[in-house]
Design a protein around this motif. Sequence first.
Motif, PDB file in Angstrom:
ATOM      1  N   ASP A 324       0.824  -1.211   0.000  1.00 20.93           N
ATOM      2  CA  ASP A 324       0.000   0.000   0.000  1.00 20.93           C
ATOM      3  C   ASP A 324       0.859   1.262   0.000  1.00 20.93           C
ATOM      4  O   ASP A 324       0.516   2.264  -0.632  1.00 20.93           O
ATOM      5  N   VAL A 325       1.986   1.194   0.701  1.00 20.44           N
ATOM      6  CA  VAL A 325       2.904   2.344   0.730  1.00 20.44           C
ATOM      7  C   VAL A 325       3.534   2.533  -0.650  1.00 20.44           C
ATOM      8  O   VAL A 325       3.690   3.666  -1.130  1.00 20.44           O
ATOM      9  N   GLN A 326       3.881   1.425  -1.298  1.00 24.90           N
ATOM     10  CA  GLN A 326       4.445   1.521  -2.641  1.00 24.90           C
ATOM     11  C   GLN A 326       3.482   2.213  -3.594  1.00 24.90           C
ATOM     12  O   GLN A 326       3.868   3.085  -4.377  1.00 24.90           O
ATOM     13  N   HIS A 327       2.213   1.836  -3.535  1.00 22.46           N
ATOM     14  CA  HIS A 327       1.214   2.460  -4.417  1.00 22.46           C
ATOM     15  C   HIS A 327       1.158   3.968  -4.190  1.00 22.46           C
ATOM     16  O   HIS A 327       1.178   4.754  -5.146  1.00 22.46           O
ATOM     17  N   ALA A 328       1.120   4.371  -2.933  1.00 17.59           N
ATOM     18  CA  ALA A 328       1.047   5.807  -2.617  1.00 17.59           C
ATOM     19  C   ALA A 328       2.343   6.521  -3.004  1.00 17.59           C
ATOM     20  O   ALA A 328       2.316   7.627  -3.558  1.00 17.59           O
ATOM     21  N   MET A 329       3.439   5.883  -2.725  1.00 20.88           N
ATOM     22  CA  MET A 329       4.767   6.467  -2.964  1.00 20.88           C
ATOM     23  C   MET A 329       5.017   6.708  -4.455  1.00 20.88           C
ATOM     24  O   MET A 329       5.392   7.810  -4.870  1.00 20.88           O
ATOM     25  N   TYR A 330       4.797   5.686  -5.263  1.00 21.04           N
ATOM     26  CA  TYR A 330       5.033   5.833  -6.704  1.00 21.04           C
ATOM     27  C   TYR A 330       4.067   6.845  -7.324  1.00 21.04           C
ATOM     28  O   TYR A 330       4.444   7.637  -8.188  1.00 21.04           O
ATOM     29  N   ARG A 331       2.817   6.833  -6.866  1.00 23.24           N
ATOM     30  CA  ARG A 331       1.815   7.730  -7.460  1.00 23.24           C
ATOM     31  C   ARG A 331       1.996   9.183  -7.044  1.00 23.24           C
ATOM     32  O   ARG A 331       1.318  10.065  -7.580  1.00 23.24           O
ATOM     33  N   SER A 332       2.887   9.447  -6.112  1.00 27.60           N
ATOM     34  CA  SER A 332       3.173  10.827  -5.718  1.00 27.60           C
ATOM     35  C   SER A 332       4.167  11.498  -6.661  1.00 27.60           C
ATOM     36  O   SER A 332       4.376  12.706  -6.592  1.00 27.60           O
ATOM     37  N   VAL A 333       4.765  10.713  -7.544  1.00 25.20           N
ATOM     38  CA  VAL A 333       5.799  11.216  -8.461  1.00 25.20           C
ATOM     39  C   VAL A 333       5.145  11.778  -9.725  1.00 25.20           C
ATOM     40  O   VAL A 333       4.202  11.184 -10.263  1.00 25.20           O
ATOM     41  N   GLU A 337       1.033   9.574 -11.455  1.00 22.59           N
ATOM     42  CA  GLU A 337      -0.156   9.759 -10.611  1.00 22.59           C
ATOM     43  C   GLU A 337      -1.193   8.639 -10.775  1.00 22.59           C
ATOM     44  O   GLU A 337      -1.900   8.302  -9.831  1.00 22.59           O
ATOM     45  N   ASN A 338      -1.264   8.059 -11.965  1.00 21.13           N
ATOM     46  CA  ASN A 338      -2.246   6.996 -12.223  1.00 21.13           C
ATOM     47  C   ASN A 338      -1.568   5.647 -12.481  1.00 21.13           C
ATOM     48  O   ASN A 338      -2.150   4.752 -13.102  1.00 21.13           O
ATOM     49  N   ALA A 339      -0.352   5.534 -11.999  1.00 26.84           N
ATOM     50  CA  ALA A 339       0.459   4.352 -12.292  1.00 26.84           C
ATOM     51  C   ALA A 339      -0.159   3.077 -11.730  1.00 26.84           C
ATOM     52  O   ALA A 339      -0.667   3.061 -10.598  1.00 26.84           O
ATOM     53  N   ARG A 340      -0.112   2.024 -12.536  1.00 23.03           N
ATOM     54  CA  ARG A 340      -0.518   0.692 -12.090  1.00 23.03           C
ATOM     55  C   ARG A 340       0.719  -0.180 -11.993  1.00 23.03           C
ATOM     56  O   ARG A 340       1.471  -0.322 -12.961  1.00 23.03           O
ATOM     57  N   ILE A 341       0.912  -0.759 -10.823  1.00 23.37           N
ATOM     58  CA  ILE A 341       2.090  -1.582 -10.591  1.00 23.37           C
ATOM     59  C   ILE A 341       1.866  -2.981 -11.159  1.00 23.37           C
ATOM     60  O   ILE A 341       0.880  -3.651 -10.814  1.00 23.37           O
ATOM     61  N   VAL A 342       2.758  -3.407 -12.015  1.00 20.81           N
ATOM     62  CA  VAL A 342       2.729  -4.768 -12.571  1.00 20.81           C
ATOM     63  C   VAL A 342       3.434  -5.732 -11.623  1.00 20.81           C
ATOM     64  O   VAL A 342       2.946  -6.825 -11.354  1.00 20.81           O
ATOM     65  N   ARG A 343       4.586  -5.314 -11.113  1.00 24.14           N
ATOM     66  CA  ARG A 343       5.360  -6.132 -10.157  1.00 24.14           C
ATOM     67  C   ARG A 343       5.792  -5.232  -9.014  1.00 24.14           C
ATOM     68  O   ARG A 343       6.369  -4.163  -9.243  1.00 24.14           O
TER      69      ARG A 343
END
Length: 632
Positions: A324-333, A337-343
């Motif tokens: 959950d932190v990764q999702h928030a962290m990456y999307r703050s860049v 903002e709408n990034a979907r994590i594949v791995r």
Amino acid sequence: MSEYIPIKEYYDVVIVGAGHAGCEAALACARMGMETVVFTVSVDSIALMPCNPNIGGSSKGHLVREIDAIGGEMGKVIDKTFIQSKMLNKSKGPAVHSLRAQADKADYSRLMRQRLEAQEHLTIVQQEASEIMTEDGHVTGVRTVSGAYYYAKAVVLCTGVYLKARCIYGEVSQYTGPNGLMAANHLSQSLTDLGIRLTRFKTGTPARIDGRTIDFSKMQIQEGDKTVVPFSFSTDPADVQIDQVPCYLTYTNENTHKIIRDNIDRSPLYAGVIKSTGPRYCPSIEDKVMRFAEKDKHQVFIEPEGLYTNEMYIDGMSSSMPEDVQHAMYRSVAGLENARIVRNAYAIEYDCLAYGQLKSSLEVKAVKGLFSAGQFNGSSGYEEAAAQGLIAGINAAREIQGKAPIILDRSESYIGVLIDDLVTKENLEPYRMMTSRSEYRLLLRQDNADLRLRRYGYEAGLISENEYAALLSMEQAIADEIARVSAINIGGNEKVQHFLEEYGSSRLNSGVSLKDLICRPELDYEKTAAIDPDRPELSARVREQVNIEIKYAGYIERQKKQVEQFRKLEKKVIPDDIDYDDVKSLRLEARQKLKEFRPGSIGQASRLSGVTPADVTMILVYLEKYYVNHKA
């Protein structure tokens, strides 16, 4: 039911692991005529790039060029599978120019696998090694988890990050290798039983993001070079002039850093879940934020994983934070903002060799005929692994051939620096090659790797007669041209004065050699062609080397003198049977370090931490008496 009869097969060399080290080791042994078998946990993972999708980079590009010069495969394969290429540090001197190429990861792995499959004397087996077999202190082969016996005269361990591998992010902890591949859980105990000390290191990787969910308009485009320089000396430069894929640059921000700081107690790295040491020079994003609190942003490079996938590698944001932190962290860049994590990003812990147990040949001291290379030796990086794999493979084959090992020293190669540091230093973290680690980097340029090292590949049988003859011809052409321009006297006629004015160079009041003009900062060998009508037709490589050798002649000569002093110490051999307790006036720390590392020369002894110049003097005095007594 019939009784199980274990399979028994016989080879010259067994290679354990088929990553970048294992591939180079296997190819070297097979090309040297050794019947070779290479084990891999998955044939589909041969030459896998589980982390960054690139080959080369600062200092690492030097390693790839050196691998190629000796007869390795990495440079040739990346020249066929790159999607973007860039020469780094072009604004600086040639000593730090370094090539870096983005790879199509799948194509790279596929082509390297094809090279292995097509190689005579080489067999690939998908199997896990569970035991190193020995007899009277000498390796005799490998036993697999299935109970099969593979007898051999030498074994090369290239286990990468697979030994008792554990992947971690947040509260998730799984005993698997990278990318969900099977870990190798059996071999560590066998090595420990042989008296080999193991330690645990950590590395990590960032998330992969679906490129369709990235807004590239908010990022800075990063193009490749207009004219691509190949890695391999055997690649025709015309073959690498391709349409390239762009990369992108964005940055973290204060919001990114706040998300990380607010959740740092959930980081396995800071919560104590990860106890092993990671690479200091490639920290995770949470480590960067906590260690460099004064920085309000960090670079993030968005790099394609290949031509036939949408996955993008988020370089600069390696992490083991919870999902959950990764999702928030990456999307703050910006742009994500709408990034979907594949791995998800993750850290990986693994068993590897503790320092002080290697010979310079990369043979493990505890077991005759057992060699090792790559991340098992405590290094990090594809290039470092491939370089060690090549040398370990060569020396395993040469031991079987009854020949002395090929040992590259610090003064002639980055590979020599890499191996010497792994042998002599107390590496308490994954070792990464850097240009600053080389004392003689003006001599060890990436542009002259073949001139420095081709002879070793030829001696090993990995470089053909034609290739070596071409090198000798080029060497002669360089020497002849330097001699020619040194002998040409340039007078101050009108044509020459006009030429000098054109480049803002001072006028001539008397005659000088053409070589002297080339030395001027504003001029070079190519420019002076305008006043050199008798210049012969020479290849681009020869012209490049002539220019560098002339322009940096003073610095090069100074380093060559330093190398002469270095080699005097390297030639002072320390016998294997020396008893350091007999060496009077050695300090206790020095005595302990010398006993632990057993250096092969005075030069190597001088590089051990805890050994002072005074200790070296005591050893030299002792050796004089030692050799007198042994002659008597």
